[in-house]
Enzyme design. Structure first.
Site, PDB file in Angstrom:
ATOM      1  N   GLY A 166       1.014  -1.168  -0.047  1.00  0.00           N
ATOM      2  CA  GLY A 166       0.163  -0.169  -0.050  1.00  0.00           C
ATOM      3  C   GLY A 166       0.829   1.117  -0.111  1.00  0.00           C
TER       4      GLY A 166
ATOM      5  N   ASN B 258      -2.827  -8.548   0.363  1.00  0.00           N
ATOM      6  CA  ASN B 258      -3.770  -9.198  -0.672  1.00  0.00           C
ATOM      7  C   ASN B 258      -4.053  -8.296  -1.786  1.00  0.00           C
ATOM      8  OD1 ASN B 258      -5.482  -7.473   0.422  1.00  0.00           O
ATOM      9  ND2 ASN B 258      -7.199  -8.884   0.613  1.00  0.00           N
TER      10      ASN B 258
ATOM     11  N   LYS C  97       3.319 -12.880  18.683  1.00  0.00           N
ATOM     12  CA  LYS C  97       3.434 -13.709  19.838  1.00  0.00           C
ATOM     13  C   LYS C  97       4.522 -15.156  19.609  1.00  0.00           C
ATOM     14  CE  LYS C  97       1.053 -16.191  23.645  1.00  0.00           C
ATOM     15  NZ  LYS C  97      -0.097 -16.948  24.025  1.00  0.00           N
TER      16      LYS C  97
ATOM     17  N   TYR D  10     -14.617   1.851  10.088  1.00  0.00           N
ATOM     18  CA  TYR D  10     -13.360   2.118  10.294  1.00  0.00           C
ATOM     19  C   TYR D  10     -12.697   2.671  11.482  1.00  0.00           C
ATOM     20  CZ  TYR D  10      -8.528   4.144   8.876  1.00  0.00           C
ATOM     21  OH  TYR D  10      -7.207   4.579   8.982  1.00  0.00           O
TER      22      TYR D  10
HETATM   23  P1  NAD Z   1      -3.388   1.708   1.688  1.00  0.00           P
HETATM   24  O1  NAD Z   1      -4.966   1.441   1.239  1.00  0.00           O
HETATM   25  O2  NAD Z   1      -2.628   2.187   0.484  1.00  0.00           O
HETATM   26  O3  NAD Z   1      -2.797   0.430   2.248  1.00  0.00           O
HETATM   27  C1  NAD Z   1      -3.472  -0.628   2.914  1.00  0.00           C
HETATM   28  C2  NAD Z   1      -2.695  -1.975   2.289  1.00  0.00           C
HETATM   29  O4  NAD Z   1      -3.265  -3.062   3.042  1.00  0.00           O
HETATM   30  C3  NAD Z   1      -3.039  -2.155   0.924  1.00  0.00           C
HETATM   31  O5  NAD Z   1      -1.796  -2.667   0.306  1.00  0.00           O
HETATM   32  C4  NAD Z   1      -4.119  -3.412   1.058  1.00  0.00           C
HETATM   33  O6  NAD Z   1      -4.006  -4.285  -0.167  1.00  0.00           O
HETATM   34  C5  NAD Z   1      -3.662  -4.129   2.205  1.00  0.00           C
HETATM   35  N1  NAD Z   1      -4.698  -5.015   2.758  1.00  0.00           N
HETATM   36  C6  NAD Z   1      -6.033  -4.645   2.968  1.00  0.00           C
HETATM   37  N2  NAD Z   1      -6.828  -5.674   3.529  1.00  0.00           N
HETATM   38  C7  NAD Z   1      -6.059  -6.634   3.522  1.00  0.00           C
HETATM   39  C8  NAD Z   1      -5.970  -7.794   3.990  1.00  0.00           C
HETATM   40  N3  NAD Z   1      -6.954  -8.558   4.288  1.00  0.00           N
HETATM   41  N4  NAD Z   1      -4.833  -8.591   4.058  1.00  0.00           N
HETATM   42  C9  NAD Z   1      -3.666  -8.207   3.577  1.00  0.00           C
HETATM   43  N5  NAD Z   1      -3.565  -7.012   3.080  1.00  0.00           N
HETATM   44  C10 NAD Z   1      -4.481  -6.265   2.949  1.00  0.00           C
HETATM   45  O7  NAD Z   1      -3.504   2.752   2.990  1.00  0.00           O
HETATM   46  P2  NAD Z   1      -2.493   3.409   3.496  1.00  0.00           P
HETATM   47  O8  NAD Z   1      -2.865   4.927   3.566  1.00  0.00           O
HETATM   48  O9  NAD Z   1      -1.064   3.120   3.177  1.00  0.00           O
HETATM   49  O10 NAD Z   1      -2.658   2.923   5.100  1.00  0.00           O
HETATM   50  C11 NAD Z   1      -1.836   2.100   5.689  1.00  0.00           C
HETATM   51  C12 NAD Z   1      -2.264   2.040   7.209  1.00  0.00           C
HETATM   52  O11 NAD Z   1      -2.229   3.195   7.799  1.00  0.00           O
HETATM   53  C13 NAD Z   1      -3.819   1.620   7.431  1.00  0.00           C
HETATM   54  O12 NAD Z   1      -3.949   0.598   8.577  1.00  0.00           O
HETATM   55  C14 NAD Z   1      -4.120   2.923   7.882  1.00  0.00           C
HETATM   56  O13 NAD Z   1      -5.534   2.519   8.587  1.00  0.00           O
HETATM   57  C15 NAD Z   1      -3.377   3.750   8.435  1.00  0.00           C
HETATM   58  N6  NAD Z   1      -3.516   4.963   8.499  1.00  0.00           N
HETATM   59  C16 NAD Z   1      -3.290   5.677   7.228  1.00  0.00           C
HETATM   60  C17 NAD Z   1      -3.279   7.077   7.231  1.00  0.00           C
HETATM   61  C18 NAD Z   1      -2.892   7.861   6.070  1.00  0.00           C
HETATM   62  O14 NAD Z   1      -3.125   9.013   6.099  1.00  0.00           O
HETATM   63  N7  NAD Z   1      -2.388   7.367   5.061  1.00  0.00           N
HETATM   64  C19 NAD Z   1      -3.622   7.838   8.473  1.00  0.00           C
HETATM   65  C20 NAD Z   1      -4.160   7.161   9.320  1.00  0.00           C
HETATM   66  C21 NAD Z   1      -3.880   5.800   9.610  1.00  0.00           C
END
Ligand code: NAD
Length: 312
Positions: free
Chosen positions: A11, A33, A105, A145
Site C-alpha cells: 500500500g 492481498n 506472539k 473504520y
Molecule cells: P493503503 O490502502 O494504501 O494500504 C493498505 C494496504 O493493506 C493495501 O496494500 C491493501 O491491499 C492491504 N490490505 C487490506 N486488506 C488486507 C488483507 N485482508 N490482507 C492483506 N493485506 C490487506 O492505505 P495506507 O494509506 O497506506 O494506510 C496504511 C495503514 O495506515 C492503514 O492501517 C491505515 O488505517 C493507517 N493510516 C493511514 C493514514 C494515511 O494518511 N495514509 C492515516 C491514518 C492511518
C-alpha cells in the site's frame, strides 16, 4: 540483520516503509492481498532481502522465517475504500489484527499497530493528546473504520497485558506523498489529480474544516523510531501544522500552476471539523518531530504525480 514483516506492504505507507527498512539494512517480508494496494508500489524493489507474500490476513496465516518486528499496516484506509468494503474493514481490524498479534506472539516479535487519528472521531478537544478518548459515531458510515481501529487498539493492549507481546500503537494523522492513488478519495491526491488535469478542485462544505498534513518520509521515520523504542502506550505521529482544506486546495493550485477553479460540494456525513495532533509524547519519548513542511512535501508529491500522469 533484523527481519521486519510489513502487513499491507504493497500500500501507500507500507511500500514507503519497506523502502525505508531495506535502506536501513533490514530483511523485509511484505504481506498483502492487494485489496487496495498494488504491485506497482513495490515493483522497483530489486533487493534479495525482500520477499512478497500474497496473503489475506483475515484468515489464519503463518510465516516460516524468524521475525524481529511486525508493522501491522494492512487495512482499507480511505473513506472511499472503507465505504466500499465495510465488512472487510471490520474483519481486517478484528481477525487481521488478531492473526497478526498471534504471529508476533509466536515469533516473539515487537508489534506495531498502525492506528489512526480517526479514533478521536470529531474531536471535542483540540489539539488531540493521546489521553483524549474521542467522540466517535459508532453507527455512522465511518464507524466501520473508526471502530475497527479502536477495537484493534483494545486487542493490542490485551495482547500486551495478558499475552506478554511487546506491542506499540501509532496513531497516524493525515499523511501524503508519492504513491497515494489519484482516485482514492483523500483530499491531497484528489486535489492534485484535478489540478494537474485542469479540472475544478472539489472542496467539501465551505472548506473551513482543518487537517494537519504530514509528509510520508517524516511519518515513516516516526513509525520506525516507535518500533525501536520500548514505548507501549499510543503515540500520535503527525504534523501539527494545521490548515483548512480550502487553503490546501489553493496551495495545490498555486504549486501546480493550474488554471483550475475551486468548487464546493456537500459535506460528507461525520466529516471531522478539526484535526491536529498534540505531538508532545512523540517529541519527549522518541525525539521525533516532522522536518518537511507541507510546501516541500507537496513539491515532491507533484513531481511524482506528474511522472505518473505522463505529464511535463
Ligand atoms: P493503503 O490502502 O494504501 O494500504 C493498505 C494496504 O493493506 C493495501 O496494500 C491493501 O491491499 C492491504 N490490505 C487490506 N486488506 C488486507 C488483507 N485482508 N490482507 C492483506 N493485506 C490487506 O492505505 P495506507 O494509506 O497506506 O494506510 C496504511 C495503514 O495506515 C492503514 O492501517 C491505515 O488505517 C493507517 N493510516 C493511514 C493514514 C494515511 O494518511 N495514509 C492515516 C491514518 C492511518
Amino acid at each position: 540483520m533484523p527481519t521486519s514483516l510489513v502487513t499491507g506492504g504493497a500500500g501507500f505507507l507500507g511500500s514507503n516503509l519497506c523502502d525505508y527498512l531495506l535502506a536501513r539494512g533490514h530483511r523485509v517480508i511484505c504481506v498483502d492481498n492487494l485489496e487496495t494496494g498494488s504491485l506497482r508500489n513495490i515493483e522497483h524493489i530489486r533487493s534479495d532481502e525482500f520477499a512478497f507474500k500474497m496473503i489475506d490476513i483475515t484468515g489464519h496465516y503463518e510465516v516460516e522465517e524468524a521475525i524481529d518486528v511486525i508493522f501491522h499496516m494492512a487495512s482499507p484506509a480511505s473513506p472511499i475504500d472503507y465505504a466500499r468494503l465495510p465488512l472487510h474493514t471490520l474483519k481486517v481490524g478484528a481477525y487481521g489484527t488478531h492473526n497478526t498479534l498471534g504471529l508476533a506472539k509466536a515469533k516473539r516479535a515487537r508489534f506495531l499497530l498502525a492506528s489512526t487519528s480517526e479514533v478521536y472521531g470529531d474531536p471535542l478537544v483540540h489539539p488531540q493528546p493521546e489521553t483524549y478518548w474521542g467522540n466517535v459515531n459508532p453507527i455512522g458510515p465511518r464507524g466501520v473504520y473508526d471502530e475497527a481501529k479502536r477495537y484493534a487498539e483494545a486487542l493490542t493492549m490485551a495482547y500486551l497485558r495478558q499475552q506478554g507481546v511487546d506491542t506499540c500503537i501509532a496513531r497516524i494523522f493525515n499523511t501524503f506523498g508519492p504513491r497515494l492513488r489519484a482516485n482514492d478519495g483523500r483530499a491531497i491526491p484528489t486535489f492534485l489529480s484535478q489540478a494537474l488535469t485542469d479540472r475544478p478542485l472539489t472542496v467539501f462544505g465551505d472548506g473551513s474544516q482543518t487537517r494537519s498534513f504530514c509528509y510520508v518520509d517524516d511519518l515513516i521515520r516516526g513509525l520506525v523510531l516507535l518500533a525501536e523504542s520500548e514505548v507501549h502506550d499510543p503515540v500520535n505521529i503527525g504534523n501539527p501544522n494545521e490548515m483548512s482544506l480550502l487553503e490546501m486546495a489553493q496551495l495545490v493550485v498555486e504549486l501546480t500552476d493550474s488554471s483550475s477553479e475551486i468548487v464546493f460540494e456537500a459535506l460528507p456525513v461525520d466529516d471531522p471539523q478539526v484535526r491536529q495532533p498534540d505531538i508532545t509524547r512523540a517529541k519527549d519519548l522518541l525525539g521525533w518531530e516532522p522536518e518537511i513542511d507541507v510546501r516541500e512535501g507537496l513539491r515532491r508529491t507533484i513531481e511524482q504525480s506528474t511522472e505518473r500522469l505522463g505529464g511535463p
